[in-house]
Design a protein around this motif. Structure first.
Motif, short mmCIF file in Angstrom:
data_model
loop_
_atom_site.label_atom_id
_atom_site.label_comp_id
_atom_site.label_asym_id
_atom_site.label_seq_id
_atom_site.Cartn_x
_atom_site.Cartn_y
_atom_site.Cartn_z
N ALA A 45 0.83 -1.20 0.00
CA ALA A 45 0.00 0.00 0.00
C ALA A 45 0.86 1.26 0.00
O ALA A 45 0.54 2.24 -0.67
N THR A 46 1.97 1.22 0.73
CA THR A 46 2.88 2.36 0.77
C THR A 46 3.50 2.59 -0.60
O THR A 46 3.58 3.74 -1.06
N LYS A 47 3.92 1.52 -1.25
CA LYS A 47 4.49 1.65 -2.60
C LYS A 47 3.47 2.22 -3.58
O LYS A 47 3.80 3.05 -4.42
N LYS A 48 2.23 1.77 -3.43
CA LYS A 48 1.17 2.25 -4.32
C LYS A 48 0.94 3.74 -4.10
O LYS A 48 0.79 4.50 -5.07
N ALA A 49 0.93 4.17 -2.84
CA ALA A 49 0.72 5.59 -2.54
C ALA A 49 1.90 6.42 -3.06
O ALA A 49 1.69 7.51 -3.62
N ASP A 50 3.12 5.91 -2.91
CA ASP A 50 4.29 6.62 -3.43
C ASP A 50 4.24 6.74 -4.95
O ASP A 50 4.53 7.80 -5.51
N ARG A 51 3.86 5.66 -5.60
CA ARG A 51 3.76 5.67 -7.06
C ARG A 51 2.70 6.68 -7.51
O ARG A 51 2.91 7.45 -8.45
N LYS A 52 1.57 6.69 -6.82
CA LYS A 52 0.47 7.61 -7.18
C LYS A 52 0.91 9.06 -7.00
O LYS A 52 0.62 9.91 -7.85
N GLY A 54 4.02 10.19 -7.09
CA GLY A 54 5.01 10.46 -8.14
C GLY A 54 4.34 10.78 -9.46
O GLY A 54 4.75 11.70 -10.17
N TYR A 55 3.30 10.02 -9.81
CA TYR A 55 2.56 10.29 -11.04
C TYR A 55 1.88 11.66 -10.98
O TYR A 55 1.83 12.38 -11.98
N ALA A 56 1.34 12.01 -9.82
CA ALA A 56 0.67 13.31 -9.68
C ALA A 56 1.66 14.46 -9.87
O ALA A 56 1.35 15.46 -10.53
N VAL A 57 2.86 14.30 -9.32
CA VAL A 57 3.88 15.35 -9.49
C VAL A 57 4.31 15.42 -10.95
O VAL A 57 4.43 16.50 -11.52
N ARG A 58 4.52 14.27 -11.56
CA ARG A 58 4.92 14.24 -12.98
C ARG A 58 3.85 14.90 -13.85
O ARG A 58 4.17 15.65 -14.77
N GLY A 79 5.97 10.74 0.80
CA GLY A 79 5.63 12.15 0.64
C GLY A 79 6.81 13.02 0.26
O GLY A 79 6.64 14.18 -0.10
N ALA A 80 8.02 12.48 0.36
CA ALA A 80 9.22 13.22 -0.03
C ALA A 80 9.50 12.98 -1.51
O ALA A 80 9.60 11.84 -1.94
N ILE A 81 9.61 14.04 -2.27
CA ILE A 81 9.83 13.96 -3.70
C ILE A 81 11.28 14.30 -4.01
O ILE A 81 11.83 15.24 -3.45
N SER A 102 3.70 22.25 -4.82
CA SER A 102 2.28 22.63 -4.82
C SER A 102 1.34 21.42 -4.92
O SER A 102 0.13 21.57 -4.74
N VAL A 103 1.87 20.25 -5.19
CA VAL A 103 1.02 19.05 -5.33
C VAL A 103 0.59 18.57 -3.94
O VAL A 103 1.43 18.44 -3.04
N PRO A 104 -0.71 18.33 -3.73
CA PRO A 104 -1.17 17.84 -2.43
C PRO A 104 -0.54 16.48 -2.08
O PRO A 104 -0.46 15.60 -2.92
N GLY A 105 -0.07 16.37 -0.83
CA GLY A 105 0.54 15.13 -0.37
C GLY A 105 2.06 15.20 -0.34
O GLY A 105 2.71 14.36 0.28
N VAL A 106 2.64 16.20 -0.98
CA VAL A 106 4.09 16.35 -1.00
C VAL A 106 4.52 17.03 0.29
O VAL A 106 4.04 18.11 0.64
N THR A 107 5.43 16.38 1.03
CA THR A 107 5.91 16.94 2.29
C THR A 107 7.23 17.69 2.12
O THR A 107 7.49 18.64 2.84
#
Length: 118
Positions: A45-52, A54-58, A79-81, A102-107
């Motif tokens: 689940a953590t990997k899936k959230a990280d992937r999601k 990353g895609y949002a930032v991209r 949350g760290a990009i 500016s992407v939500p979820g990025v710490t």
């Protein structure tokens, strides 16, 4: 004869003690096993959230005006990009960092972008 019976009794008591100890350890392992069974699911689940994320930032970088994303790699972990790669103009480095923040979820954002040497 009494010493033989005594040794047999002592052996039986020792075997019982070891058997009870082994049973108690295996019961603890089974209880811990249930928790470890959910660890791979949590990791997945953590990997899936990280992937999601990353895609949002991209996606946000590709939609932003003035940032060439063709040589940018986005990595996400908790949350760290991290932005790595190269851009053709120095101003795009700061712009890419601002868009990622500016992407939500990025710490946090670690910007390792460099300007292409021509």
């Amino acid at each position: 004869m009494k010493s033989v019976n005594f040794l047999k009794s002592l052996g039986v008591a020792l075997c019982m003690t070891i058997a009870c100890s082994a049973y108690a350890q295996s019961s603890d392992a089974a209880a811990g096993g249930d928790a470890s069974m959910s660890a791979p699911a949590a990791k997945k689940a953590t990997k899936k959230a990280d992937r999601k994320l990353g895609y949002a930032v991209r996606k946000a970088l590709s939609k932003s005006q003035g940032v060439d994303v063709s040589n940018i790699t986005v990595r996400s972990r908790g949350g760290a990009i991290t932005l790595t790669g190269s851009v053709p103009d120095e101003s795009q480095i700061a712009k890419a960092e601002e868009v990622a923040k500016s992407v939500p979820g990025v710490t946090s954002v670690t910007n390792k972008l460099t300007k292409v040497q021509q």
